[in-house]
Design an enzyme around this catalytic site. Structure first.
Site, PDB file in Angstrom:
ATOM      1  N   LYS A  86       0.751  -1.250  -0.018  1.00 13.69           N
ATOM      2  CA  LYS A  86      -0.042   0.004  -0.129  1.00 13.69           C
ATOM      3  C   LYS A  86       0.863   1.219   0.048  1.00 13.69           C
ATOM      4  CE  LYS A  86      -3.369  -2.396   3.142  1.00 13.69           C
ATOM      5  NZ  LYS A  86      -4.037  -2.127   4.348  1.00 13.69           N
ATOM      6  N   GLY A  87       2.279   1.238   0.494  1.00 11.58           N
ATOM      7  CA  GLY A  87       2.800   2.354   0.664  1.00 11.58           C
ATOM      8  C   GLY A  87       3.048   3.307  -0.335  1.00 11.58           C
TER       9      GLY A  87
ATOM     10  N   GLU B 177       8.070   2.133  -6.269  1.00 11.13           N
ATOM     11  CA  GLU B 177       8.021   1.744  -4.484  1.00 11.13           C
ATOM     12  C   GLU B 177       7.860   3.041  -3.756  1.00 11.13           C
ATOM     13  OE1 GLU B 177       8.553  -0.756  -2.470  1.00 11.13           O
ATOM     14  OE2 GLU B 177       9.868  -2.319  -3.168  1.00 11.13           O
ATOM     15  N   ASP B 178       7.486   2.957  -2.507  1.00 11.54           N
ATOM     16  CA  ASP B 178       7.612   3.826  -1.723  1.00 11.54           C
ATOM     17  C   ASP B 178       9.239   3.860  -1.140  1.00 11.54           C
ATOM     18  OD1 ASP B 178       7.646   1.410  -0.081  1.00 11.54           O
ATOM     19  OD2 ASP B 178       6.094   2.090   1.438  1.00 11.54           O
TER      20      ASP B 178
ATOM     21  N   ASP C 214      14.506  -0.617   1.067  1.00 13.15           N
ATOM     22  CA  ASP C 214      15.173  -0.898   2.246  1.00 13.15           C
ATOM     23  C   ASP C 214      16.079  -1.994   2.223  1.00 13.15           C
ATOM     24  OD1 ASP C 214      15.374  -0.446   5.208  1.00 13.15           O
ATOM     25  OD2 ASP C 214      14.085  -2.120   5.453  1.00 13.15           O
TER      26      ASP C 214
ATOM     27  N   LYS D 183      17.114   3.560   1.390  1.00 12.95           N
ATOM     28  CA  LYS D 183      17.781   3.708   2.558  1.00 12.95           C
ATOM     29  C   LYS D 183      19.162   2.517   2.173  1.00 12.95           C
ATOM     30  CE  LYS D 183      14.372   2.856   6.062  1.00 12.95           C
ATOM     31  NZ  LYS D 183      13.759   2.089   6.996  1.00 12.95           N
TER      32      LYS D 183
ATOM     33  N   PHE E  10      13.072   4.763  10.644  1.00 14.12           N
ATOM     34  CA  PHE E  10      11.524   4.331  10.088  1.00 14.12           C
ATOM     35  C   PHE E  10      11.049   5.527  10.021  1.00 14.12           C
ATOM     36  CE2 PHE E  10       7.443   2.351  10.302  1.00 14.12           C
ATOM     37  CZ  PHE E  10       7.902   1.104   9.443  1.00 14.12           C
ATOM     38  N   VAL E  11      10.440   5.593   8.723  1.00 13.70           N
ATOM     39  CA  VAL E  11       9.802   6.791   8.069  1.00 13.70           C
ATOM     40  C   VAL E  11       8.272   6.451   8.082  1.00 13.70           C
ATOM     41  CG1 VAL E  11       9.623   8.102   6.170  1.00 13.70           C
ATOM     42  CG2 VAL E  11      11.662   7.525   7.071  1.00 13.70           C
TER      43      VAL E  11
ATOM     44  N   ASP F  34       3.017   3.799   6.149  1.00  7.86           N
ATOM     45  CA  ASP F  34       2.584   3.322   7.532  1.00  7.86           C
ATOM     46  C   ASP F  34       3.473   2.882   8.760  1.00  7.86           C
ATOM     47  OD1 ASP F  34       2.954   0.604   6.572  1.00  7.86           O
ATOM     48  OD2 ASP F  34       1.239   0.030   8.035  1.00  7.86           O
TER      49      ASP F  34
ATOM     50  N   ARG G 104      -0.800   7.019   6.936  1.00  8.27           N
ATOM     51  CA  ARG G 104      -0.493   7.006   5.764  1.00  8.27           C
ATOM     52  C   ARG G 104      -1.091   8.171   5.258  1.00  8.27           C
ATOM     53  NH1 ARG G 104       0.900   1.864   4.082  1.00  8.27           N
ATOM     54  NH2 ARG G 104      -0.151   0.113   4.968  1.00  8.27           N
TER      55      ARG G 104
END
Ligand code: 5GP
Length: 189
Positions: free
Chosen positions: A54-55, A111-112, A115, A144, A165-166, A172, A178
């Site tokens: 969902k990001g 992508e959001d 990582d 990241k 952690f963003v 979320d 969100r």
């Protein structure tokens, strides 16, 4: 009223502001557009944009509007975090159904955040194998690099960040935050 005030007091501090995001998304869209327009076989056909739910839903929506090129929008749903802030490396893939008309097209995965790189690495390989794209690129709002476990870099990214952690702008923590129109860092309010 008091409820609203206490809610506001709990909002995470701004890490990357709404206007910083807006301006970076616009320049990123220009970079992406230049790439496609420079492809000999591009011919103004639709770019297949695959947003990772969902990001990436807000970033994808902003990016395709800033891109100003014809797109066909698809979404896949992949999750690896659950309610924690560290990936357990196990990908949960509830919905990876993509239509057949994306075979042999220019495909852009959105992508959001990259990582560990496991999600993007998996998806890139899957799409390459299944759909034989003319080109396959990865755009990520955030990267990241210090957390990378899989050798993959986004072709286009908005911001490189350290290991924090963003949340916000689609991202979320346990399905919260969100809706924030900026990026904040969890527990740094
Ligand atoms: P990967 O480790 O596979 O590169 O990242 C998988 C997913 O974990 C990302 O698409 C994103 O949804 C989530 N994720 C990674 N880092 C963060 C973060 O800092 N904040 C949030 N909210 N999600 C993250």
């Amino acid at each position: 009223m008091s409820n609203l005030y206490s809610l506001k007091a709990q909002l995470p501090a701004v890490f990357i502001s709404k206007s910083q995001i807006e301006s970076r998304v616009n320049t990123l869209a220009e970079e992406i557009k230049d790439f496609y327009l420079s492809q000999d076989d591009f011919d103004n056909e639709s770019i297949i944009v695959i947003g990772v739910l969902k990001g990436a839903f807000i970033f994808t929506a902003d990016l395709i509007r800033a891109l100003k090129l014809p797109t066909q929008l698809e979404f896949v749903r992949i999750a690896s975090y659950g309610d924690s802030t560290k990936s357990d490396g196990i990908l949960n893939i509830p919905d990876l159904v993509l239509p057949n008309n994306i075979i042999n097209k220019h495909i852009l995965i959105v992508e959001d955040i990259v990582d560990t790189g496991k999600t993007a690495g998996f998806l890139k390989q899957y799409i390459q194998d299944q759909f034989n794209p003319k080109s396959l690129k990865l755009a990520s709002l955030l990267s990241k690099p210090s957390r990378r476990e899989v050798e993959i870099e986004p072709d286009f990214y908005g911001f490189e960040i350290e290991d924090k952690f963003v949340i916000g702008y689609g991202l979320d923590f346990g399905e919260r935050y969100r809706e924030l129109d900026y990026l904040g860092i969890l527990n740094e309010s």
